[in-house]
Write an enzyme that holds these catalytic residues in place. Structure first.
Site, PDB file in Angstrom:
ATOM      1  N   ASP A  26       0.264  -1.229   0.464  1.00  0.00           N
ATOM      2  CA  ASP A  26       0.111   0.071   0.292  1.00  0.00           C
ATOM      3  C   ASP A  26       1.152   1.256  -0.342  1.00  0.00           C
ATOM      4  O   ASP A  26       2.207   1.584   0.723  1.00  0.00           O
ATOM      5  CB  ASP A  26      -1.330   0.150   0.908  1.00  0.00           C
ATOM      6  CG  ASP A  26      -1.753   1.030   1.448  1.00  0.00           C
ATOM      7  OD1 ASP A  26      -2.127   1.711  -0.476  1.00  0.00           O
ATOM      8  OD2 ASP A  26      -2.641   1.370   2.117  1.00  0.00           O
ATOM      9  N   HIS A  43       3.263   3.488  -8.965  1.00  0.00           N
ATOM     10  CA  HIS A  43       3.099   1.830  -9.047  1.00  0.00           C
ATOM     11  C   HIS A  43       4.152   1.577  -9.723  1.00  0.00           C
ATOM     12  O   HIS A  43       4.204   0.549  -9.603  1.00  0.00           O
ATOM     13  CB  HIS A  43       1.526   1.678 -10.439  1.00  0.00           C
ATOM     14  CG  HIS A  43       0.362   2.673  -9.385  1.00  0.00           C
ATOM     15  ND1 HIS A  43       0.232   1.877  -8.209  1.00  0.00           N
ATOM     16  CD2 HIS A  43      -0.598   2.587  -9.480  1.00  0.00           C
ATOM     17  CE1 HIS A  43      -1.269   2.008  -7.572  1.00  0.00           C
ATOM     18  NE2 HIS A  43      -1.508   2.930  -8.647  1.00  0.00           N
ATOM     19  N   LEU A 137      12.803 -18.698  -4.885  1.00  0.00           N
ATOM     20  CA  LEU A 137      11.410 -18.198  -3.531  1.00  0.00           C
ATOM     21  C   LEU A 137      10.361 -18.609  -5.166  1.00  0.00           C
ATOM     22  O   LEU A 137      10.870 -18.392  -6.026  1.00  0.00           O
ATOM     23  CB  LEU A 137      11.310 -17.113  -3.710  1.00  0.00           C
ATOM     24  CG  LEU A 137      10.446 -15.807  -3.474  1.00  0.00           C
ATOM     25  CD1 LEU A 137      10.061 -15.908  -1.695  1.00  0.00           C
ATOM     26  CD2 LEU A 137      10.288 -14.527  -3.976  1.00  0.00           C
TER      27      LEU A 137
HETATM   28  C1  FPP Z   1      -2.260   0.028  -3.512  1.00  0.00           C
HETATM   29  O1  FPP Z   1      -0.937   1.395  -2.993  1.00  0.00           O
HETATM   30  C2  FPP Z   1      -0.961  -0.353  -4.914  1.00  0.00           C
HETATM   31  C3  FPP Z   1      -2.070  -0.746  -5.458  1.00  0.00           C
HETATM   32  C4  FPP Z   1      -3.084  -1.302  -5.726  1.00  0.00           C
HETATM   33  C5  FPP Z   1      -1.190  -1.043  -6.757  1.00  0.00           C
HETATM   34  C6  FPP Z   1      -0.051  -2.758  -6.482  1.00  0.00           C
HETATM   35  C7  FPP Z   1       0.898  -2.643  -7.626  1.00  0.00           C
HETATM   36  C8  FPP Z   1       2.229  -3.128  -7.741  1.00  0.00           C
HETATM   37  C9  FPP Z   1       2.611  -2.415  -5.799  1.00  0.00           C
HETATM   38  C10 FPP Z   1       2.878  -3.146  -8.904  1.00  0.00           C
HETATM   39  C11 FPP Z   1       2.765  -4.837  -8.928  1.00  0.00           C
HETATM   40  C12 FPP Z   1       3.830  -5.114  -9.813  1.00  0.00           C
HETATM   41  C13 FPP Z   1       3.601  -6.001 -10.589  1.00  0.00           C
HETATM   42  C14 FPP Z   1       4.463  -6.531 -11.840  1.00  0.00           C
HETATM   43  C15 FPP Z   1       2.344  -6.599 -11.411  1.00  0.00           C
HETATM   44  P1  FPP Z   1      -2.241   2.824  -3.778  1.00  0.00           P
HETATM   45  O2  FPP Z   1      -2.032   3.485  -5.174  1.00  0.00           O
HETATM   46  O3  FPP Z   1      -3.647   2.408  -3.354  1.00  0.00           O
HETATM   47  O4  FPP Z   1      -1.956   3.800  -2.355  1.00  0.00           O
HETATM   48  P2  FPP Z   1      -2.394   4.837  -1.808  1.00  0.00           P
HETATM   49  O5  FPP Z   1      -3.036   4.205  -0.248  1.00  0.00           O
HETATM   50  O6  FPP Z   1      -1.352   5.782  -1.149  1.00  0.00           O
HETATM   51  O7  FPP Z   1      -3.902   5.109  -2.955  1.00  0.00           O
END
Ligand code: FPP
Length: 244
Positions: A26, A43, A137
């Site tokens: 998150d 992201h 892993l």
């Molecule tokens: C939540 O943070 C994060 C997500 C919904 C997406 C997470 C995805 C990645 C870290 C990349 C994944 C990588 C691959 C290769 C599939 P948020 O954006 O909700 O954060 P916020 O709460 O600050 O808005």
């Protein structure tokens, strides 16, 4: 601060008893906004950090790292953000596949991939196929995954077998065999970054006896030292599984 190659805990060597770590990654959006950047930049940085933490977990001999990359609720986000998240697997595997192969990392996914654009599905299935014989892993992406959805699917599959007469006794072991995580070790430790203290529909059944660690660090800033700290917390907690 512990470093890799040094004993992790006083009197013990590097080995951790933690086999399966699950992470709610998150804080990408808030991390980007704090720097006056687009949420998508967060992201992208978050996906680069997937590589860092997967390599660290592999070095620490953790068997499975399950990452919440896209939830069944994330479709509610603005279309541009969803589109960007759909493209990230391709960016990620184009950049890091050779390294993942060298490190022996095996890619898996849980969730309903069939709702993703064909190219995203192809990229994920190709990564799963290419790495299927690796023995390091297991890097398990939860994509279009929701804990309730997983449980309902398991219930329907079980009901179907009962109707067909191929199943009659349903206990915890049987139920677990219908979950998407079937065959993986139990989740020992669940980490959520960026301050919120919620489960958000992640691994609802599997987290029943997991240790939970919440940190204020945003996902793009979560480094191997933070993972080591969380493992220390895990090692220092006494797990009784309901006993004394
Ligand atoms: C939540 O943070 C994060 C997500 C919904 C997406 C997470 C995805 C990645 C870290 C990349 C994944 C990588 C691959 C290769 C599939 P948020 O954006 O909700 O954060 P916020 O709460 O600050 O808005």
């Amino acid at each position: 601060m512990a470093h890799f190659g040094e004993p992790l805990f006083e009197g013990k060597n590097m080995e951790t008893t933690c086999r399966h770590v699950a992470i709610i990654m998150d804080g990408n959006g808030r991390w980007a906004k704090k720097q006056d950047k687009q949420r998508t930049f967060g992201h992208l940085s978050g996906s680069e950090n997937v590589r860092n933490i997967a390599l660290a977990a592999n070095k620490l001999n953790i068997k499975v790292l399950t990452l919440y990359a896209f939830s069944t609720e994330n479709w509610k986000r603005p279309m541009e953000e969803v589109d960007y998240l759909m493209k990230l697997p391709e960016v990620f595997f184009n950049r890091f596949m050779d390294e993942l192969m060298r490190e022996g990392i095996k890619i898996m996914a849980i969730g309903d991939l069939s709702k993703f654009p064909p190219n995203t599905q192809r990229v994920l299935l190709n990564a799963i196929d290419r790495t299927k014989n690796n023995s390091g892993l297991i890097l398990n992406f939860a994509m279009n995954y929701g804990g309730r959805d997983e449980i309902i699917r398991a219930v329907n599959a079980i009901a179907n077998e009962v109707r067909l007469g191929t199943l009659d006794i349903i206990d915890e072991t049987v139920f677990e065999s219908f979950l998407m995580t079937s065959g993986l070790p139990p989740v020992d430790l669940m980490i959520r970054t960026s301050g919120e203290q919620r489960i958000s529909n992640f691994l609802l059944w599997q987290l029943a006896y997991s240790e939970l660690v919440f940190t204020d660090v945003s996902w793009p800033d979560f480094k191997e030292d933070d993972l080591v700290q969380a493992l220390k917390v895990f090692e220092n907690r006494s797990r009784r599984f309901g006993g004394l």
